[in-house]
Design a protein around this motif. Structure first.
Motif, mmCIF file in Angstrom:
data_model
loop_
_atom_site.group_PDB
_atom_site.id
_atom_site.type_symbol
_atom_site.label_atom_id
_atom_site.label_comp_id
_atom_site.label_asym_id
_atom_site.label_seq_id
_atom_site.Cartn_x
_atom_site.Cartn_y
_atom_site.Cartn_z
ATOM 1 N N ASN A 1 2.501 -5.114 -10.861
ATOM 2 C CA ASN A 1 0.885 -5.520 -9.947
ATOM 3 C C ASN A 1 0.167 -6.354 -9.541
ATOM 4 N N SER B 1 0.549 -1.395 -0.246
ATOM 5 C CA SER B 1 0.392 -0.476 0.100
ATOM 6 C C SER B 1 0.867 1.165 0.300
ATOM 7 N N ASP C 1 -12.384 -0.030 -3.007
ATOM 8 C CA ASP C 1 -13.377 -0.684 -3.635
ATOM 9 C C ASP C 1 -13.682 -2.828 -2.950
ATOM 10 N N LEU D 1 -11.286 -10.606 -6.961
ATOM 11 C CA LEU D 1 -9.645 -10.810 -6.772
ATOM 12 C C LEU D 1 -9.291 -11.665 -5.883
ATOM 13 N N GLN E 1 -0.487 -7.591 -5.573
ATOM 14 C CA GLN E 1 -2.152 -7.770 -5.725
ATOM 15 C C GLN E 1 -1.075 -9.062 -4.410
ATOM 16 N N ARG F 1 -0.614 -8.006 -1.198
ATOM 17 C CA ARG F 1 -2.339 -7.417 -0.494
ATOM 18 C C ARG F 1 -2.965 -8.917 0.011
ATOM 19 N N SER G 1 -14.917 -4.941 -5.632
ATOM 20 C CA SER G 1 -12.969 -5.365 -6.482
ATOM 21 C C SER G 1 -11.739 -5.835 -5.382
ATOM 22 N N PHE G 2 -12.501 -6.499 -4.246
ATOM 23 C CA PHE G 2 -11.351 -6.674 -3.303
ATOM 24 C C PHE G 2 -11.993 -8.054 -3.124
ATOM 25 N N SER H 1 -14.881 -5.394 4.503
ATOM 26 C CA SER H 1 -14.481 -3.614 3.926
ATOM 27 C C SER H 1 -13.212 -3.293 4.531
ATOM 28 N N ALA I 1 -10.121 -4.857 3.665
ATOM 29 C CA ALA I 1 -10.028 -3.793 1.592
ATOM 30 C C ALA I 1 -9.753 -2.891 1.781
ATOM 31 N N TRP I 2 -9.308 -2.051 2.944
ATOM 32 C CA TRP I 2 -8.792 -0.995 3.196
ATOM 33 C C TRP I 2 -7.864 -0.443 3.427
ATOM 34 N N TYR J 1 -7.102 -1.479 -0.773
ATOM 35 C CA TYR J 1 -8.649 -1.352 -2.264
ATOM 36 C C TYR J 1 -9.317 -0.692 -1.510
#
Length: 343
Positions: free
Chosen positions: A268, A237, A301, A308, A272, A275, A304-305, A291, A294-295, A299
């Motif tokens: 990239n 991050s 969104d 993935l 990922q 993360r 999207s997290f 959520s 994810a943050w 991420y």
């Protein structure tokens, strides 16, 4: 009065330095299935016959254990033969062709062959897996693919099942193989009854549920290694491809090309994986909302997290937490536990 049908024989390969816990586990599970099936059918007649086959030298490969030794007819031979793993994958390789020839002959007679973990190496020696999909323990998969390039090694699969060949990866995946065999021979009801009695999950797992990201660092490219070390020090991050390229001392396009060549991943993709690995740890050890997880790993969104995470691990974040979650309490960090510490 009509005679009951002959029990179906399941043969288990027994070799030196084999993992005997798996051999005994398979034997016990099939015995339990036989007992449960007799009760369900209201019959005293055996349904399954469990045998072990060993290479005795002069006498060749013969039965050395039989669950029905008293008055049992020799029978036509096994309908299914299982190859458990040895202590290491290397020990699973046979210098002689005796086992491979015997397995090939059984397969030619219509016998279904199954392998567990490193046992897939012996099955591959027969040549029967050439052009076919197969799996083994994820740590052994690269070696299997190198030694037997004609085999389509699926590192993510915990189980590959075709009509005549079944392979499973992972030491404890013997339970998955056994339940698949029970389902084939006796149906889904018998499989679920066995799974419930043994308190084990029915087949449906994947190896990627358990696979952690182990980045390639021993590739010899010093510029890429500097970028990797920078990334691991600051976290995905807090790092960008531009900053990694700057740390490497390479022009951006050259850096991306060399990074992919050295690690097998684009920068990239590498971000990922790191993360998602952080997210796995948070899901295992906290009760934070998905959520927030994810943050915390970068991420914005959550949708999207989730997508993935499921793509890379095979499980949704909530399902992953249900399977692997363990909230670390304060007492868990103390060793020895307070109850065992001296007064």
């Amino acid at each position: 009065m009509a005679q009951p049908p002959a029990p179906v024989e399941i043969g288990i390969v027994l070799r030196p330095r084999m993992m005997l816990g798996i051999v005994h586990g398979l034997t016990d599970l099939f015995r339990i299935t036989d007992d449960l099936s007799r009760v369900r059918l209201g019959s005293d007649a055996p349904v399954l016959r469990i045998t072990h086959y060993s290479d005795t030298g002069a006498r060749g490969i013969v039965r050395t254990f039989d669950s029905l030794p008293d008055g049992a007819a020799p029978g036509a031979g096994p309908s299914i033969v299982i190859i458990p793993p040895c202590e290491t994958a290397a020990l699973g390789i046979e210098t002689s062709s005796r086992w491979a020839d015997w397995l090939t002959a059984r397969h030619a007679e219509g016998v279904v062959l199954g392998s567990i973990c490193g046992g897939t190496f012996l099955l591959a020696q027969t040549g029967l897996l050439d052009g076919r999909r197969a799996t083994t323990h994820m740590l052994c998969a690269p070696e299997l693919a190198t030694m037997f390039p004609a085999v389509n090694v699926d590192i993510d699969a915990l189980l590959t099942e075709e009509d005549d060949l079944i392979t499973v990866g992972g030491v404890m995946a013997w339970t998955d193989l056994a339940l698949v065999i029970v389902r084939r021979l006796l149906g889904a009801a018998a499989m679920m009854a066995t799974a419930r009695f043994m308190m084990i999950d029915p087949p449906g797992r994947e190896q990627r549920f358990y696979k952690t990201f182990a980045p390639e660092m021993n590739h010899g490219d010093g510029a890429v290694l500097r970028a990797q070390q920078h990334l691991h020090a600051h976290g995905p991050s807090g790092c960008t491809i531009a900053s990694m390229s700057e740390q490497s001392g390479l022009e951006r396009r050259t850096f991306i090309r060399r990074f992919h060549a050295a690690t097998g991943l684009r920068p990239n993709e590498y971000h990922q994986r790191l993360r998602i690995e952080q997210a796995r740890e948070l899901l295992e050890t906290t009760t934070d909302a998905i959520s927030k997880v994810a943050w915390d790993v970068g991420y914005i969104d959550p949708v999207s997290f989730r997508q993935l995470f499921a793509k890379l691990t095979g499980l949704s974040p909530s399902d992953y937490r249900k399977r692997f979650g363990h909230v670390v309490r304060a007492d868990d960090r103390i060793f020895p536990p307070r109850s065992l510490q001296p007064a």
